[in-house]
Motif scaffolding. Structure first.
Motif, mmCIF file in Angstrom:
data_model
loop_
_atom_site.group_PDB
_atom_site.id
_atom_site.type_symbol
_atom_site.label_atom_id
_atom_site.label_comp_id
_atom_site.label_asym_id
_atom_site.label_seq_id
_atom_site.Cartn_x
_atom_site.Cartn_y
_atom_site.Cartn_z
ATOM 1 N N HIS A 162 8.732 -4.311 27.594
ATOM 2 C CA HIS A 162 9.631 -3.787 26.554
ATOM 3 C C HIS A 162 8.928 -3.705 25.198
ATOM 4 C CE1 HIS A 162 10.204 -8.131 26.034
ATOM 5 N NE2 HIS A 162 10.724 -7.892 24.853
ATOM 6 N N LEU A 163 7.988 -4.621 24.933
ATOM 7 C CA LEU A 163 7.250 -4.559 23.664
ATOM 8 C C LEU A 163 6.237 -3.412 23.683
ATOM 9 C CD1 LEU A 163 6.655 -8.320 22.756
ATOM 10 C CD2 LEU A 163 8.452 -6.786 21.972
ATOM 11 N N ARG A 164 5.658 -3.161 24.871
ATOM 12 C CA ARG A 164 4.735 -2.015 24.980
ATOM 13 C C ARG A 164 5.482 -0.709 24.722
ATOM 14 N NH1 ARG A 164 2.913 -4.523 29.879
ATOM 15 N NH2 ARG A 164 3.726 -2.811 31.137
ATOM 16 N N GLU A 165 6.710 -0.621 25.253
ATOM 17 C CA GLU A 165 7.517 0.593 25.047
ATOM 18 C C GLU A 165 7.849 0.753 23.556
ATOM 19 O OE1 GLU A 165 8.527 2.857 27.213
ATOM 20 O OE2 GLU A 165 7.457 1.890 28.846
ATOM 21 N N MET A 166 8.181 -0.367 22.927
ATOM 22 C CA MET A 166 8.573 -0.292 21.515
ATOM 23 C C MET A 166 7.405 0.123 20.626
ATOM 24 S SD MET A 166 11.104 -3.380 20.814
ATOM 25 C CE MET A 166 12.564 -3.492 21.786
ATOM 26 N N GLU A 167 6.238 -0.362 20.961
ATOM 27 C CA GLU A 167 5.052 -0.026 20.157
ATOM 28 C C GLU A 167 4.882 1.491 20.074
ATOM 29 O OE1 GLU A 167 0.806 0.887 19.454
ATOM 30 O OE2 GLU A 167 1.887 1.249 21.298
ATOM 31 N N LYS A 168 5.310 2.187 21.135
ATOM 32 C CA LYS A 168 5.112 3.639 21.178
ATOM 33 C C LYS A 168 6.075 4.398 20.267
ATOM 34 C CE LYS A 168 3.354 3.487 25.872
ATOM 35 N NZ LYS A 168 3.819 3.379 27.230
ATOM 36 N N ILE A 169 7.185 3.761 19.911
ATOM 37 C CA ILE A 169 8.163 4.525 19.116
ATOM 38 C C ILE A 169 8.233 4.056 17.649
ATOM 39 C CG2 ILE A 169 9.676 5.379 20.961
ATOM 40 C CD1 ILE A 169 10.972 2.445 19.278
ATOM 41 N N ILE A 170 7.346 3.154 17.260
ATOM 42 C CA ILE A 170 7.348 2.709 15.853
ATOM 43 C C ILE A 170 6.949 3.885 14.969
ATOM 44 C CG2 ILE A 170 6.170 1.229 14.165
ATOM 45 C CD1 ILE A 170 6.105 -0.931 16.236
ATOM 46 N N PRO A 171 7.765 4.211 13.972
ATOM 47 C CA PRO A 171 7.432 5.364 13.124
ATOM 48 C C PRO A 171 6.218 5.084 12.240
ATOM 49 C CG PRO A 171 9.550 4.371 12.486
ATOM 50 C CD PRO A 171 8.993 3.546 13.581
ATOM 51 N N ASP A 172 5.739 6.127 11.580
ATOM 52 C CA ASP A 172 4.589 5.964 10.687
ATOM 53 C C ASP A 172 4.949 5.023 9.546
ATOM 54 O OD1 ASP A 172 3.143 7.598 12.252
ATOM 55 O OD2 ASP A 172 3.371 9.393 10.998
ATOM 56 N N ALA A 173 4.155 3.985 9.390
ATOM 57 C CA ALA A 173 4.425 2.993 8.344
ATOM 58 C C ALA A 173 3.762 3.413 7.036
ATOM 59 C CB ALA A 173 3.903 1.637 8.791
ATOM 60 N N THR A 174 4.202 2.770 5.955
ATOM 61 C CA THR A 174 3.593 3.040 4.651
ATOM 62 C C THR A 174 3.711 1.805 3.756
ATOM 63 O OG1 THR A 174 3.673 4.451 2.697
ATOM 64 C CG2 THR A 174 5.774 4.002 3.769
ATOM 65 N N GLY A 175 2.781 1.688 2.838
ATOM 66 C CA GLY A 175 2.894 0.650 1.809
ATOM 67 C C GLY A 175 3.496 1.227 0.545
ATOM 68 N N ARG A 176 3.744 2.553 0.553
ATOM 69 C CA ARG A 176 4.333 3.230 -0.630
ATOM 70 C C ARG A 176 5.819 3.439 -0.391
ATOM 71 N NH1 ARG A 176 3.004 8.353 -2.184
ATOM 72 N NH2 ARG A 176 3.494 7.894 -4.345
ATOM 73 N N GLY A 177 6.600 2.518 -0.902
ATOM 74 C CA GLY A 177 8.039 2.600 -0.723
ATOM 75 C C GLY A 177 8.672 3.553 -1.719
ATOM 76 N N VAL A 178 9.995 3.494 -1.788
ATOM 77 C CA VAL A 178 10.737 4.466 -2.592
ATOM 78 C C VAL A 178 10.431 4.329 -4.085
ATOM 79 C CG1 VAL A 178 12.810 2.986 -2.608
ATOM 80 C CG2 VAL A 178 13.041 5.430 -2.996
ATOM 81 N N VAL A 179 10.246 3.111 -4.591
ATOM 82 C CA VAL A 179 9.955 2.949 -6.025
ATOM 83 C C VAL A 179 8.578 3.519 -6.343
ATOM 84 C CG1 VAL A 179 9.599 1.280 -7.888
ATOM 85 C CG2 VAL A 179 11.445 0.923 -6.251
ATOM 86 N N GLU A 180 7.609 3.270 -5.471
ATOM 87 C CA GLU A 180 6.256 3.786 -5.702
ATOM 88 C C GLU A 180 6.263 5.316 -5.689
ATOM 89 O OE1 GLU A 180 6.908 1.382 -3.475
ATOM 90 O OE2 GLU A 180 6.017 -0.315 -4.520
ATOM 91 N N ARG A 181 7.183 5.911 -4.979
ATOM 92 C CA ARG A 181 7.198 7.384 -4.882
ATOM 93 C C ARG A 181 8.051 8.053 -5.954
ATOM 94 N NH1 ARG A 181 7.389 9.026 1.447
ATOM 95 N NH2 ARG A 181 6.352 7.179 2.232
#
Ligand code: SF4
Ligand code: SF4
Length: 449
Positions: A162-181
């Motif tokens: 189940h963790l292998r399956e989840m790893e495949k659907i994790i969206p693109d991460a970012t360190g630039r959140g809404v305030v930074e943008r």
């Protein structure tokens, strides 16, 4: 029968459980058909009535809080579908959190599990800088070929399926959140209706930062000035659901102080799970003489983004022009349990979706039933979460919708997992309601960040 509180967990449970709530349950069983775990198993201990009876038996000292009891408390999704079904207004969500808090006080986790819990609940979630670092690291893993290397090396086989399956659907991460943008203040378009604050979330701002950005821009279109306090922290929902109530209270106190300074009329959430926790701050801190009044002020201002738009916004015109679709597009909706049962908001998102031109909304059977995500339930109880998800996908598929929309990041990931499990047969796309609406505001140029 003699009351035996020789087991320290019984005494802790008695101290932490709201005994009046336990006795409010009149055992009518109206909640049983609403409960996903009861529907799956048909077993009384897997039902709200059964779990309340178990809590009471342990608190009364007539049953030992053995492993079976603790397992039952953990099997509960915490979806609170039992609450609206209850004629006695039993606050089941509070009871299960109190029970888990007591269990956690006496938990004997393995050394690795203690380390993981400490890292996740104390070391990462409450700290914005560490979350940003995590977002950047995850983004590097996703972008620079590392993910392919890890997958290719076979290392993922060390993890459960189940963790292998989840790893495949994790969206693109970012360190630039809404305030930074967008900055900490974003002006209203046209005449301002109200100044509101965005609750940006913790994981939300790392994995779904684009949805936060779209939330701000959508609300600005509707006449709201957005303030995004930089010092806000995680809402504490995952802590409260996992028996870490003191940490949840500490996070709540920080948020109260931060948002009090913001000079706003509403505190807007775009994640059902966070919103339901924020709206519950008054209960969470009702015993705190210093913060209880402020917690009441805060809770009364929390509102979901869809509800704010419907109740107070200047409705943007939603067209389908940005999608370049000539055919009507079919959509369906999966309720976020906490948005529906905690924030009592289920009509507002539907009202908004139905306003989009060239869109055909199809109600999914049992859209109000949990999808199995439930915070970290799909990680801790993968077998039951998988069964619930399979039923959910049957209903989703029968709508034949092009888009499956929802209002909570956990539900969104779980739905993506469901779609992925169906492989190439499914052309369904999963989106947050806000993203879907924002893409359909007449002027497509606004969709560019
Ligand atoms: S919270 Fe959900 S899973 Fe738990 S008892 Fe209530 S309906 Fe059942
Ligand atoms: S519906 Fe309410 S009162 Fe009836 S059994 Fe369930 S929790 Fe108890």
């Amino acid at each position: 029968m003699a009351i035996d509180h020789s087991n320290p967990l019984s005494t802790t449970l008695l101290g932490k459980l709201d005994y009046d709530q336990l006795t409010n349950c009149m055992r009518c069983g109206f909640c049983l058909p609403a409960c996903p775990t009861f529907r799956e198993t048909g077993l009384e201990p897997e039902s709200p009535r059964g779990r309340i009876a178990l809590m009471k038996a342990v608190a009364d000292g007539i049953m030992d809080p053995d492993q079976a009891f603790q397992d039952q408390m953990n099997h509960c999704l915490g979806c609170r579908a039992c609450e609206p079904a209850c004629p006695a207004d039993v606050k089941y969500g509070q009871l299960i959190e109190q029970a888990r808090d007591a269990i956690e006080d006496h938990a004997d986790h393995s050394v690795p599990m203690t380390g993981i819990r400490k890292l996740f609940f104390k070391g990462i979630l409450p700290h914005r800088r560490r979350l940003k670092w995590l977002g950047r690291s995850l983004a590097a893993y996703q972008k620079f070929g590392l993910r392919h290397m890890v997958r290719g090396s076979g290392m993922m086989r060390l993890f459960p399926k189940h963790l292998r399956e989840m790893e495949k659907i994790i969206p693109d991460a970012t360190g630039r959140g809404v305030v930074e943008r967008l900055g900490a203040v974003y002006p209203a378009k046209g005449e301002m209706i109200a100044r509101v604050a965005l609750f940006r979330g913790c994981i939300m701002d790392v994995l779904f930062a684009e949805t936060n950005v779209n939330t701000v821009k959508l609300l600005a279109e509707a006449g709201f000035e957005l303030v995004i306090p930089k010092e806000q922290v995680c809402c504490g929902a995952l802590h409260a659901h996992s028996g870490e109530m003191e940490l949840a209270r500490a996070l709540a106190r920080t948020n109260l102080a931060v948002f009090r300074e913001a000079g706003i009329e509403y505190i807007v959430s775009n994640a059902g799970g966070c919103g339901a926790q924020l709206v519950d701050y008054d209960h969470l801190l009702h015993d705190d003489p210093k913060y209880s009044e402020l917690a009441g002020w805060f809770a009364s201002r929390v509102i979901d983004v869809s509800q704010l738009l419907v109740d107070h916004g200047r409705m943007p015109s939603f067209a389908d022009s940005c999608a370049n679709a000539s055919e009507p597009v079919t959509i369906t909706y999966q309720d976020s349990c906490h948005l529906r049962n905690g924030m009592k908001s289920s009509n507002a998102p539907r009202q908004l979706m139905k306003q989009v031109a060239n869109v055909s909304f199809i109600e999914m059977k049992e859209a109000d039933r949990c999808c199995g995500s439930a915070g970290i339930y799909n990680v801790t109880e993968p077998e039951m979460a998988g069964r619930i998800l399979d039923h959910k996908m049957e209903h989703a598929n029968s709508t034949k919708a092009r888009y499956l929309l929802t209002s909570n990041p956990g539900c969104l990931l779980q739905m993506k997992l469901g779609v992925r499990k169906q492989g190439a047969n499914s052309h369904m796309e999963v989106k947050h309601v806000v993203d879907f609406l924002f893409e359909r505001i007449g002027d497509c140029s606004k969709t560019k960040a």
